[in-house]
Design a protein around this motif. Structure first.
Motif: not given
Length: 146
Positions: A37-48, A69-76
């Protein structure tokens, strides 16, 4: 679990708490995945100081892990949370690599319920664009939080 029990009955919750809940959910899902699994998370800005109806966003992430997600394949899977001038731009993108799931009715019900909730709470204050080209599923949600 505490967040679900304490916040589920509220009409609105703090956006930063909702995002922390999403991060906890993602962390739990990442424990069960592997290097495929190629996972990315981006957070920008003020949430408060901003509030959002609870549990609107998590459905999109749940579906990304379910179908992306599938362990047998390229997952993103890519998740982006961008807050600018009291507007939340939320996007989730995933490869469709888990065709073995036959629970299409569940997907449609969950998505239908989320869209109905968005329309009730954020009528005229949101846009939702979902694209599916058979290989990639993309969700782009924009909500004016004021």
């Amino acid at each position: 679990m505490r967040y679900v029990v304490q916040e589920s009955s509220k009409d609105f919750v703090e956006l930063d708490k909702e995002i922390e809940y999403l991060k906890d959910y993602v962390a739990l899902q990442l424990v069960r995945t592997d290097n495929s699994l190629d996972f990315s998370y981006t957070e920008i800005g003020e949430t408060k100081g901003l509030q959002i109806a609870p549990f609107i966003l998590v459905n999109f992430i749940e579906n990304a892990f379910k179908y992306g997600f599938n362990a047998e394949k390229n997952s993103k899977i890519a998740v982006k949370v961008i807050v600018q001038e009291n507007v939340l731009n939320f996007s989730v993108s995933n490869n469709i690599v888990n065709e073995s799931i036959t629970d299409e009715i569940s997907l449609k019900i969950g998505l239908k319920n989320t869209i109905e909730h968005l329309n009730q709470v954020y009528e005229e204050k949101h846009t939702l664009t979902i694209t599916n080209d058979g290989k990639t599923y993309n969700v782009d949600l924009r909500i004016n939080l004021i």
